[in-house]
Design a protein around this motif. Structure first.
Motif, PDB file in Angstrom:
ATOM      1  N   ALA A   1      99.838  55.064  79.637  1.00 28.33           N
ATOM      2  CA  ALA A   1     100.256  55.867  78.486  1.00 28.33           C
ATOM      3  C   ALA A   1     101.115  57.057  78.920  1.00 28.33           C
ATOM      4  O   ALA A   1     102.137  57.352  78.296  1.00 28.33           O
ATOM      5  CB  ALA A   1      99.035  56.356  77.705  1.00 28.33           C
TER       6      ALA A   1
ATOM      7  N   GLN B   1      98.509  59.150  67.830  1.00 27.15           N
ATOM      8  CA  GLN B   1      98.220  57.798  68.298  1.00 27.15           C
ATOM      9  C   GLN B   1      98.981  56.777  67.475  1.00 27.15           C
ATOM     10  O   GLN B   1      99.173  56.963  66.269  1.00 27.15           O
ATOM     11  CB  GLN B   1      96.736  57.490  68.173  1.00 27.15           C
ATOM     12  CG  GLN B   1      95.874  58.208  69.156  1.00 27.15           C
ATOM     13  CD  GLN B   1      94.425  57.735  69.032  1.00 27.15           C
ATOM     14  OE1 GLN B   1      93.970  57.341  67.969  1.00 27.15           O
ATOM     15  NE2 GLN B   1      93.715  57.791  70.131  1.00 27.15           N
ATOM     16  N   PHE B   2      99.396  55.706  68.127  1.00 22.86           N
ATOM     17  CA  PHE B   2      99.988  54.573  67.433  1.00 22.86           C
ATOM     18  C   PHE B   2      99.879  53.349  68.330  1.00 22.86           C
ATOM     19  O   PHE B   2      99.658  53.460  69.528  1.00 22.86           O
ATOM     20  CB  PHE B   2     101.454  54.848  67.038  1.00 22.86           C
ATOM     21  CG  PHE B   2     102.378  54.945  68.220  1.00 22.86           C
ATOM     22  CD1 PHE B   2     103.139  53.858  68.616  1.00 22.86           C
ATOM     23  CD2 PHE B   2     102.485  56.128  68.933  1.00 22.86           C
ATOM     24  CE1 PHE B   2     103.985  53.953  69.702  1.00 22.86           C
ATOM     25  CE2 PHE B   2     103.332  56.227  70.018  1.00 22.86           C
ATOM     26  CZ  PHE B   2     104.090  55.133  70.408  1.00 22.86           C
ATOM     27  N   THR B   3     100.025  52.184  67.730  1.00 22.70           N
ATOM     28  CA  THR B   3      99.943  50.935  68.477  1.00 22.70           C
ATOM     29  C   THR B   3     101.324  50.565  68.988  1.00 22.70           C
ATOM     30  O   THR B   3     102.311  50.672  68.259  1.00 22.70           O
ATOM     31  CB  THR B   3      99.408  49.807  67.568  1.00 22.70           C
ATOM     32  OG1 THR B   3      98.132  50.196  67.093  1.00 22.70           O
ATOM     33  CG2 THR B   3      99.298  48.495  68.314  1.00 22.70           C
ATOM     34  N   LEU B   4     101.380  50.117  70.224  1.00 21.98           N
ATOM     35  CA  LEU B   4     102.638  49.691  70.832  1.00 21.98           C
ATOM     36  C   LEU B   4     102.434  48.303  71.417  1.00 21.98           C
ATOM     37  O   LEU B   4     101.516  48.099  72.213  1.00 21.98           O
ATOM     38  CB  LEU B   4     103.043  50.671  71.935  1.00 21.98           C
ATOM     39  CG  LEU B   4     104.282  50.315  72.748  1.00 21.98           C
ATOM     40  CD1 LEU B   4     105.531  50.334  71.858  1.00 21.98           C
ATOM     41  CD2 LEU B   4     104.442  51.284  73.907  1.00 21.98           C
ATOM     42  N   ARG B   5     103.259  47.376  71.008  1.00 18.41           N
ATOM     43  CA  ARG B   5     103.199  46.025  71.556  1.00 18.41           C
ATOM     44  C   ARG B   5     104.365  45.851  72.519  1.00 18.41           C
ATOM     45  O   ARG B   5     105.496  46.178  72.173  1.00 18.41           O
ATOM     46  CB  ARG B   5     103.263  44.990  70.434  1.00 18.41           C
ATOM     47  CG  ARG B   5     102.020  44.992  69.573  1.00 18.41           C
ATOM     48  CD  ARG B   5     102.148  44.000  68.431  1.00 18.41           C
ATOM     49  NE  ARG B   5     100.910  43.925  67.673  1.00 18.41           N
ATOM     50  CZ  ARG B   5     100.573  44.735  66.692  1.00 18.41           C
ATOM     51  NH1 ARG B   5     101.390  45.705  66.344  1.00 18.41           N
ATOM     52  NH2 ARG B   5      99.430  44.595  66.057  1.00 18.41           N
TER      53      ARG B   5
END
Length: 59
Positions: free
Chosen positions: A32, A7-11
């Motif tokens: 996703a 998991q990671f944050t994507l802007r």
């Protein structure tokens, strides 16, 4: 349900998000999964042009 996906944050810019959402809906994927599909296609294209990416020692 366990997964081995990291998991990671994507802007994203709003326009890009909406375009990816459109494609995801069209392909009946989650956003996703659509992003993952797009990335897989990009990596495959890159490796086709430049050779397989060596992951040895990568983390």
């Amino acid at each position: 349900m366990a997964t081995d996906k990291r998991q990671f944050t994507l802007r994203l810019q709003e326009e890009n998000f909406l375009k990816i959402k459109f494609l995801a809906d069209k392909d009946r994927r989650s956003i996703a999964m659509e992003i993952e599909y797009i990335l897989e296609q990009y990596v495959a294209e890159y490796e086709c042009k430049h050779g397989k990416i060596n992951l040895e020692g990568a983390e």
